[in-house]
Design a protein around this motif. Structure first.
Motif, PDB file in Angstrom:
ATOM      1  N   GLN A 139       3.909  11.378   2.521  1.00  0.00           N
ATOM      2  CA  GLN A 139       4.764  10.192   2.410  1.00  0.00           C
ATOM      3  C   GLN A 139       4.064   8.957   2.957  1.00  0.00           C
ATOM      4  OE1 GLN A 139       8.424  11.250   4.382  1.00  0.00           O
ATOM      5  NE2 GLN A 139       8.790  12.997   3.020  1.00  0.00           N
ATOM      6  N   LYS A 140       3.393   9.127   4.085  1.00  0.00           N
ATOM      7  CA  LYS A 140       2.680   8.003   4.700  1.00  0.00           C
ATOM      8  C   LYS A 140       1.575   7.481   3.784  1.00  0.00           C
ATOM      9  CE  LYS A 140      -0.690   7.162   8.358  1.00  0.00           C
ATOM     10  NZ  LYS A 140      -1.388   7.727   9.527  1.00  0.00           N
ATOM     11  N   TYR A 141       0.768   8.391   3.244  1.00  0.00           N
ATOM     12  CA  TYR A 141      -0.376   7.948   2.452  1.00  0.00           C
ATOM     13  C   TYR A 141       0.019   7.511   1.053  1.00  0.00           C
ATOM     14  CZ  TYR A 141      -3.050   9.633   6.392  1.00  0.00           C
ATOM     15  OH  TYR A 141      -3.551   9.815   7.663  1.00  0.00           O
ATOM     16  N   LYS A 142       1.150   7.978   0.549  1.00  0.00           N
ATOM     17  CA  LYS A 142       1.661   7.426  -0.721  1.00  0.00           C
ATOM     18  C   LYS A 142       2.042   5.958  -0.515  1.00  0.00           C
ATOM     19  CE  LYS A 142       3.449   7.135  -4.869  1.00  0.00           C
ATOM     20  NZ  LYS A 142       4.311   5.939  -4.769  1.00  0.00           N
ATOM     21  N   TRP A 173      -2.151  -0.475  -1.558  1.00  0.00           N
ATOM     22  CA  TRP A 173      -3.546  -0.611  -2.005  1.00  0.00           C
ATOM     23  C   TRP A 173      -3.656  -1.067  -3.452  1.00  0.00           C
ATOM     24  CZ3 TRP A 173      -5.889   2.774  -5.668  1.00  0.00           C
ATOM     25  CH2 TRP A 173      -7.287   2.657  -5.800  1.00  0.00           C
ATOM     26  N   GLY A 174      -2.787  -0.584  -4.324  1.00  0.00           N
ATOM     27  CA  GLY A 174      -2.909  -0.963  -5.732  1.00  0.00           C
ATOM     28  C   GLY A 174      -1.981  -0.213  -6.667  1.00  0.00           C
ATOM     29  N   GLY A 175      -1.283   0.784  -6.146  1.00  0.00           N
ATOM     30  CA  GLY A 175      -0.314   1.501  -6.955  1.00  0.00           C
ATOM     31  C   GLY A 175      -0.849   2.765  -7.601  1.00  0.00           C
ATOM     32  N   TRP A 176       0.052   3.551  -8.130  1.00  0.00           N
ATOM     33  CA  TRP A 176      -0.283   4.853  -8.688  1.00  0.00           C
ATOM     34  C   TRP A 176      -1.206   4.791  -9.904  1.00  0.00           C
ATOM     35  CZ3 TRP A 176       0.009   9.218  -6.243  1.00  0.00           C
ATOM     36  CH2 TRP A 176      -0.111  10.426  -6.938  1.00  0.00           C
ATOM     37  N   LEU A 189      -8.531  12.166   3.182  1.00  0.00           N
ATOM     38  CA  LEU A 189      -8.056  12.817   1.952  1.00  0.00           C
ATOM     39  C   LEU A 189      -6.603  12.471   1.655  1.00  0.00           C
ATOM     40  CD1 LEU A 189      -9.750  16.321   2.284  1.00  0.00           C
ATOM     41  CD2 LEU A 189     -10.559  14.265   1.101  1.00  0.00           C
ATOM     42  N   LEU A 190      -6.085  11.463   2.349  1.00  0.00           N
ATOM     43  CA  LEU A 190      -4.719  10.974   2.109  1.00  0.00           C
ATOM     44  C   LEU A 190      -3.694  12.099   2.150  1.00  0.00           C
ATOM     45  CD1 LEU A 190      -5.315   8.403  -0.791  1.00  0.00           C
ATOM     46  CD2 LEU A 190      -5.403   8.024   1.673  1.00  0.00           C
ATOM     47  N   GLY A 191      -3.830  12.973   3.124  1.00  0.00           N
ATOM     48  CA  GLY A 191      -2.873  14.048   3.281  1.00  0.00           C
ATOM     49  C   GLY A 191      -2.887  15.074   2.164  1.00  0.00           C
ATOM     50  N   GLY A 192      -3.926  15.024   1.312  1.00  0.00           N
ATOM     51  CA  GLY A 192      -4.032  15.952   0.190  1.00  0.00           C
ATOM     52  C   GLY A 192      -3.870  15.279  -1.159  1.00  0.00           C
ATOM     53  N   LEU A 193      -3.574  13.980  -1.178  1.00  0.00           N
ATOM     54  CA  LEU A 193      -3.425  13.260  -2.447  1.00  0.00           C
ATOM     55  C   LEU A 193      -4.757  13.111  -3.172  1.00  0.00           C
ATOM     56  CD1 LEU A 193      -0.856  10.569  -1.279  1.00  0.00           C
ATOM     57  CD2 LEU A 193      -0.432  12.369  -2.954  1.00  0.00           C
ATOM     58  N   PHE A 194      -5.855  13.114  -2.425  1.00  0.00           N
ATOM     59  CA  PHE A 194      -7.182  13.107  -3.050  1.00  0.00           C
ATOM     60  C   PHE A 194      -7.526  14.532  -3.486  1.00  0.00           C
ATOM     61  CE2 PHE A 194      -8.917   8.961  -1.222  1.00  0.00           C
ATOM     62  CZ  PHE A 194      -9.132   8.413  -2.474  1.00  0.00           C
ATOM     63  N   SER A 195      -6.951  14.964  -4.578  1.00  0.00           N
ATOM     64  CA  SER A 195      -7.201  16.322  -5.072  1.00  0.00           C
ATOM     65  C   SER A 195      -6.871  16.408  -6.557  1.00  0.00           C
ATOM     66  CB  SER A 195      -6.345  17.341  -4.313  1.00  0.00           C
ATOM     67  OG  SER A 195      -4.972  17.145  -4.594  1.00  0.00           O
TER      68      SER A 195
END
Length: 240
Positions: A137-140, A146-149, A111-117
């Motif tokens: 910070q790590k998963y950002k 991977w491809g950017g925001w 879940l990328l530390g919560g970014l998948f929400s």
């Protein structure tokens, strides 16, 4: 790497947990150039035979070293690796090897530390100061590679549509996708007790079955991302 050193470390865990046998011991090693990891694992395998460890596992080992360990006759039941819709490096080599040798994958970072929400769907790209945990910070950084925001926003949008279809959340869909991958036995979801536990929401994952249309909607976005296997290396290489 002596038997005494390894046995002493296991004794600490047995004492702290107040048990006579560790159900699962996960072994990690930083520097592959130091091949004493094989000595340590051989001692651990002997301790398993003696009944002080029930199952022997690994954390963040790459496919090449996993093969060396298996060739040495050391029984491994699982390898804990980073695996998500953004970081699909296990699909390059690791998953096939594990499936062939009866080794399960336990995944984290799913879940990328919560970014998948839903919280980050439609939001402006967060600066480092807004990412309040080391995981965020790590998963950002992983998203950037991977491809950017902007591409990540497209992925969140697709996942939201699928989630709405199933009466679920973006996190549920991201988790279900990884759970459905070959060789994956379980997903480790971090919880900040008393702050962000999401127990009931995460349990909703087990009521969902992704169909072919769901997967077909996700794949075009993933196809436009960068190959993290080429950029970072195999599983665990980001720590070495």
């Amino acid at each position: 790497m002596s038997r005494q050193t390894v046995e002493g470390a296991i004794a600490v865990s047995l004492r702290r947990m107040r048990v006579e046998c560790l159900d699962l011991l996960q072994f990690h090693w930083w520097d592959y150039r130091d091949t004493r990891y094989l000595d340590a694992l051989k001692h651990l395998a002997n301790l398993r035979q003696e009944g002080r460890i029930r199952h022997l596992a690994l954390t963040n080992f790459d496919t090449e070293r996993l093969g060396i360990i298996i060739d040495a006759g050391i029984p491994i039941v699982s390898n804990q690796v980073q695996y998500s819709l953004v970081d699909r490096r296990p699909e390059a080599k690791m998953a096939a090897f594990c499936h062939e040798h009866g080794i399960a994958l336990l995944t984290y970072g799913t879940l990328l530390g919560g970014l998948f929400s839903e919280k980050y769907l439609g939001s402006a790209e967060p600066g480092r100061g807004e990412l309040t945990t080391a995981s965020l910070q790590k998963y950002k950084n992983m998203i950037d590679a991977w491809g950017g925001w902007p591409l990540f926003q497209e992925l969140l949008g697709v996942l939201k549509s699928i989630a709405d279809k199933h009466g679920a959340s973006i996190a549920n869909i991201g988790t279900r996708y990884v759970l459905d991958r070959p060789a994956v036995a379980g997903v480790i979801i971090g919880a900040r007790l008393g702050i962000a536990e999401h127990i009931a929401g995460n349990a909703r994952t087990f009521d969902i079955a992704l169909d072919a249309d769901d997967v077909a909607a996700i794949e075009p976005v993933l196809a436009r991302s960068h190959d993290l296997m080429q950029l970072i290396g195999d599983c665990g290489d980001e720590y070495r």
